[in-house]
Design a protein around this motif. Structure first.
Motif, mmCIF file in Angstrom:
data_model
loop_
_atom_site.group_PDB
_atom_site.id
_atom_site.type_symbol
_atom_site.label_atom_id
_atom_site.label_comp_id
_atom_site.label_asym_id
_atom_site.label_seq_id
_atom_site.Cartn_x
_atom_site.Cartn_y
_atom_site.Cartn_z
ATOM 1 N N PHE A 38 -8.289 18.524 10.679
ATOM 2 C CA PHE A 38 -8.867 19.821 10.319
ATOM 3 C C PHE A 38 -10.088 19.570 9.448
ATOM 4 C CE2 PHE A 38 -4.278 20.634 10.732
ATOM 5 C CZ PHE A 38 -4.276 21.712 11.597
ATOM 6 N N GLY A 76 -5.440 0.427 3.584
ATOM 7 C CA GLY A 76 -6.641 1.268 3.644
ATOM 8 C C GLY A 76 -7.905 0.458 3.904
ATOM 9 N N GLU A 107 2.251 -1.021 -4.726
ATOM 10 C CA GLU A 107 1.055 -0.167 -4.870
ATOM 11 C C GLU A 107 0.570 -0.262 -6.317
ATOM 12 O OE1 GLU A 107 -1.127 2.032 -3.012
ATOM 13 O OE2 GLU A 107 -2.008 1.887 -5.016
ATOM 14 N N SER A 161 -0.407 -1.454 4.823
ATOM 15 C CA SER A 161 -1.236 -0.245 4.990
ATOM 16 C C SER A 161 -2.183 -0.127 3.795
ATOM 17 C CB SER A 161 -0.339 0.995 5.103
ATOM 18 O OG SER A 161 -1.104 2.124 5.483
ATOM 19 N N ASN A 200 -12.657 16.914 -0.325
ATOM 20 C CA ASN A 200 -13.976 17.556 -0.229
ATOM 21 C C ASN A 200 -13.936 18.956 -0.837
ATOM 22 O OD1 ASN A 200 -15.602 15.574 0.959
ATOM 23 N ND2 ASN A 200 -14.868 16.070 3.023
ATOM 24 N N ALA A 259 -17.219 8.691 -3.000
ATOM 25 C CA ALA A 259 -15.947 9.393 -3.239
ATOM 26 C C ALA A 259 -15.038 9.266 -2.019
ATOM 27 C CB ALA A 259 -16.203 10.862 -3.588
ATOM 28 N N TRP A 260 -14.931 8.057 -1.502
ATOM 29 C CA TRP A 260 -14.200 7.847 -0.239
ATOM 30 C C TRP A 260 -12.911 7.054 -0.464
ATOM 31 C CZ3 TRP A 260 -16.334 11.144 2.772
ATOM 32 C CH2 TRP A 260 -16.060 11.159 4.145
ATOM 33 N N PHE A 294 -3.292 11.783 9.019
ATOM 34 C CA PHE A 294 -2.398 12.267 10.078
ATOM 35 C C PHE A 294 -2.020 11.100 10.990
ATOM 36 C CE2 PHE A 294 -1.427 16.576 12.019
ATOM 37 C CZ PHE A 294 -0.583 16.110 13.008
ATOM 38 N N ALA A 331 -0.710 -6.834 -3.988
ATOM 39 C CA ALA A 331 -0.317 -7.995 -3.179
ATOM 40 C C ALA A 331 -1.558 -8.860 -3.000
ATOM 41 C CB ALA A 331 0.230 -7.540 -1.831
ATOM 42 N N ARG A 350 -17.921 17.763 4.189
ATOM 43 C CA ARG A 350 -18.475 17.725 2.824
ATOM 44 C C ARG A 350 -19.768 18.535 2.758
ATOM 45 N NH1 ARG A 350 -18.629 12.036 -0.129
ATOM 46 N NH2 ARG A 350 -16.438 12.611 -0.341
ATOM 47 N N GLY A 362 -2.234 2.477 9.701
ATOM 48 C CA GLY A 362 -3.208 3.263 8.941
ATOM 49 C C GLY A 362 -4.629 2.807 9.220
ATOM 50 N N ASP A 363 -5.506 3.122 8.290
ATOM 51 C CA ASP A 363 -6.937 2.877 8.485
ATOM 52 C C ASP A 363 -7.253 1.414 8.778
ATOM 53 O OD1 ASP A 363 -7.273 5.529 7.887
ATOM 54 O OD2 ASP A 363 -8.189 5.212 5.920
ATOM 55 N N GLY A 414 0.832 -1.210 0.000
ATOM 56 C CA GLY A 414 0.000 0.000 0.000
ATOM 57 C C GLY A 414 0.857 1.247 0.000
HETATM 58 C C1 LIG Z 1 -13.308 12.845 2.028
HETATM 59 C C2 LIG Z 1 -12.112 12.523 2.862
HETATM 60 C C3 LIG Z 1 -11.470 13.530 3.546
HETATM 61 C C4 LIG Z 1 -10.364 13.245 4.335
HETATM 62 N N1 LIG Z 1 -9.746 14.267 4.992
HETATM 63 C C5 LIG Z 1 -8.704 14.007 5.801
HETATM 64 C C6 LIG Z 1 -8.042 15.062 6.481
HETATM 65 O O1 LIG Z 1 -8.388 16.245 6.339
HETATM 66 N N2 LIG Z 1 -7.010 14.737 7.301
HETATM 67 C C7 LIG Z 1 -6.590 13.454 7.474
HETATM 68 O O2 LIG Z 1 -5.646 13.237 8.232
HETATM 69 N N3 LIG Z 1 -7.195 12.420 6.826
HETATM 70 C C8 LIG Z 1 -8.233 12.665 6.004
HETATM 71 N N4 LIG Z 1 -8.846 11.630 5.333
HETATM 72 C C9 LIG Z 1 -8.484 10.238 5.655
HETATM 73 C C10 LIG Z 1 -7.270 9.720 4.890
HETATM 74 O O3 LIG Z 1 -7.468 9.808 3.504
HETATM 75 C C11 LIG Z 1 -7.009 8.260 5.265
HETATM 76 O O4 LIG Z 1 -7.147 8.087 6.642
HETATM 77 C C12 LIG Z 1 -5.602 7.844 4.839
HETATM 78 O O5 LIG Z 1 -5.526 7.867 3.440
HETATM 79 C C13 LIG Z 1 -5.250 6.474 5.393
HETATM 80 O O6 LIG Z 1 -4.012 6.040 4.914
HETATM 81 P P1 LIG Z 1 -3.789 4.473 4.612
HETATM 82 O O7 LIG Z 1 -2.372 4.314 4.238
HETATM 83 O O8 LIG Z 1 -4.352 3.676 5.717
HETATM 84 O O9 LIG Z 1 -4.745 4.202 3.366
HETATM 85 P P2 LIG Z 1 -4.679 4.807 1.890
HETATM 86 O O10 LIG Z 1 -4.125 6.178 1.898
HETATM 87 O O11 LIG Z 1 -6.024 4.586 1.295
HETATM 88 O O12 LIG Z 1 -3.638 3.886 1.142
HETATM 89 C C14 LIG Z 1 -3.910 2.526 0.928
HETATM 90 C C15 LIG Z 1 -3.256 2.114 -0.372
HETATM 91 O O13 LIG Z 1 -3.127 0.697 -0.386
HETATM 92 C C16 LIG Z 1 -3.308 0.252 -1.692
HETATM 93 N N5 LIG Z 1 -3.693 -1.159 -1.645
HETATM 94 C C17 LIG Z 1 -4.860 -1.701 -1.234
HETATM 95 N N6 LIG Z 1 -4.824 -3.039 -1.351
HETATM 96 C C18 LIG Z 1 -3.598 -3.349 -1.826
HETATM 97 C C19 LIG Z 1 -2.966 -4.571 -2.162
HETATM 98 N N7 LIG Z 1 -3.591 -5.746 -2.048
HETATM 99 N N8 LIG Z 1 -1.696 -4.530 -2.636
HETATM 100 C C20 LIG Z 1 -1.033 -3.345 -2.762
HETATM 101 N N9 LIG Z 1 -1.599 -2.156 -2.464
HETATM 102 C C21 LIG Z 1 -2.868 -2.163 -2.003
HETATM 103 C C22 LIG Z 1 -4.406 1.150 -2.247
HETATM 104 O O14 LIG Z 1 -4.355 1.205 -3.669
HETATM 105 C C23 LIG Z 1 -4.097 2.488 -1.586
HETATM 106 O O15 LIG Z 1 -3.375 3.355 -2.437
HETATM 107 C C24 LIG Z 1 -9.913 11.909 4.469
HETATM 108 C C25 LIG Z 1 -10.550 10.886 3.755
HETATM 109 C C26 LIG Z 1 -11.634 11.188 2.958
HETATM 110 C C27 LIG Z 1 -12.300 10.084 2.194
#
Ligand SMILES: Cc1cc2nc3c(=O)[nH]c(=O)nc-3n(C[C@H](O)[C@H](O)[C@H](O)COP(=O)(O)OP(=O)(O)OC[C@H]3O[C@@H](n4cnc5c(N)ncnc54)[C@H](O)[C@@H]3O)c2cc1C
Length: 426
Positions: free
Chosen positions: A362, A132, A63, A130, A75, A154-155, A330, A104, A195, A317-318, A38
């Protein structure tokens, strides 16, 4: 303090942060291969931190997406306040990180091996995951992965961001907009409410006075509620209405053809635009590999983010189960930095550093006004404890709201540059 004591104190502090071994000449060079699944905020920051503090390591970032829209500031782009290219990013293309444009697919844990979609097997000494979130479309009657673009969440940083932006731009006087946040844990808890405010701002820009934005909620409360509701009332009086779960606000069914939702109260609402944000869980890779448990999220040791289900595999992460930290970019970046240092320590046979994890979310209420919530967390006794927190006041001055917006833009520029590279004033 004399120089010797000061030096000892500094070395102790560096050791605590996991940085001490890195500059020490007596240490043998660190060897090993860390594979990261990720390349979003968590994975990219982890790769960048490893590269910075342990450039001798082989670092592979897996990725499949060549580019994506960041959640943060999306947003604002959806509401037309920013051009889409301002939130478009690519995974980091930098020396020292081998970027593999694959998905992966599977994981072996003894020894650690990742299987990629193209059949390649990657042997690694540590794996950081990570990936998501993914949507649980089936929990809402009538909603599927295929038809969800008709009621765009759009999430996930994909084409739905463009679709929602176009639908917002097409709204006319008298429009009804429905925004449906999910029940349960989900990415970016304040996102749906931000939003609503930014769509209201966009309508006002176009002098659309007779519009209704209904937030039909799967929950009875939301983060920064007092400050957000004060802003809605002040900036967009009578436009945004919030229907909590207790008043039957949860969406049980949707008819995408009719653009209609059915609420738990039994009420059916037809709208000109529905943004239906489904319940969520850790992304498919976490489900398929057994890293996620019955909650849908991945349990980890909160002092290190090492999976409790797969030794040597770290989930950040998430996707991780790290309550009470909100699922934000963050948070993901804070977890990524600490995990990178923990991985380095573990490759050296040392205990992970004990750090403080910080988050600030924020939310823009208009392009020049924001509210925020901040907290710091420390792992203790198998839990993450919030050690300090603060939220914007509901009666803050215009100057403070403007200052918070400036901080939001500064944070976004820094955070996306740290993760994906490029200028930090983007
Ligand atoms: C509308 C909106 C507003 C937001 N505003 C904020 C904000 O103001 N501040 C803030 O801190 N956060 C904000 N967020 C939240 C933030 O976008 C997420 O919390 C953050 O992206 C989480 O990071 P992550 O690495 O867990 O996941 P992601 O950033 O989603 O990264 C995960 C990556 O893993 C990849 N992946 C998935 N499965 C596989 C696999 N099998 N093999 C390889 N790669 C894979 C995906 O393609 C993706 O690119 C917002 C989110 C949304 C939807």
């Amino acid at each position: 303090m004399n120089i010797d004591r000061r030096r000892r104190a500094l070395l102790a502090a560096l050791a605590g942060a996991g940085l001490w071994p890195l500059g020490a000449r007596a240490r043998p060079a660190l060897k090993g291969h860390v594979a990261i699944v990720g390349g979003g905020f968590g994975g990219a920051v982890c790769a960048q931190t490893l590269r910075r503090f342990a450039p001798q390591l082989k670092i592979t970032l897996i990725e499949p997406r060549a580019q994506f829209y960041t959640g943060p500031m999306s947003n604002l782009a959806v509401a037309g306040g920013w051009a889409l290219d301002r939130v478009r990013r690519t995974p980091p293309h930098v020396e020292g990180i081998r970027l593999v444009g694959q998905r992966a697919r599977a994981l072996e844990t003894d020894p650690l091996v990742l299987h990629l979609a193209d059949g390649v097997r990657l042997r690694a000494d540590r794996i950081v995951v990570s990936p998501g979130v993914q949507m649980r479309y089936a929990e809402i009657d009538g909603l599927t992965a295929d038809n969800s673009a008709r009621v765009p969440h759009a999430w996930l940083g994909d084409a739905q961001v463009e679709i929602l932006r176009a639908r917002v731009a097409a709204l006319e006087d008298g429009a009804t907009v429905v925004i449906a946040p999910p029940a349960g844990a989900y990415r970016c808890p304040p996102g749906p409410y931000e939003r609503a405010a930014l769509i209201a701002w966009q309508l006002r820009q176009r002098n659309i006075r007779r519009a209704r934005i209904l937030i039909v909620d799967g929950k009875d409360d939301f983060t920064k509620r007092a400050a957000m509701q004060a802003e809605w009332a002040r900036l967009y009086p009578g436009v945004i209405e919030w229907v909590p779960r207790a008043q039957g606000g949860e969406v049980l069914a949707v008819d995408v053809q009719q653009q209609q939702v059915t609420l738990a109260s039994g009420e059916k609402i037809r709208a000109d635009l529905i943004s239906l944000i489904p319940p969520q869980q850790a992304a498919g890779f976490a489900q398929d590999t057994g890293l996620a448990d019955g909650s849908g999220w991945c349990p980890v040791q909160l002092s290190s983010f090492e999976s409790t289900r797969a030794p040597g595999v770290y989930v950040i992460g998430d996707a991780s189960l790290a309550e009470p930290m909100p699922k934000s970019a963050f948070s993901a970046a804070a977890q990524a930095r600490l995990t990178a240092l923990g991985v380095i320590a573990s490759l050296r046979g040392e205990a992970p550093p004990q750090g403080l994890l910080m988050n600030t979310c924020f939310s823009l209420m208009a392009p020049d006004r924001a509210v925020s919530v901040s907290a710091s967390y420390r792992a203790l006794g198998g839990r993450l404890n919030s050690v300090s927190s603060g939220v914007s006041a509901s009666d803050a001055s215009d100057a403070i709201r403007a200052r918070e917006a400036a901080l939001a833009y500064a944070w976004y520029a820094q955070a996306s540059a740290e993760a994906f590279g490029g200028p930090s004033d983007a």
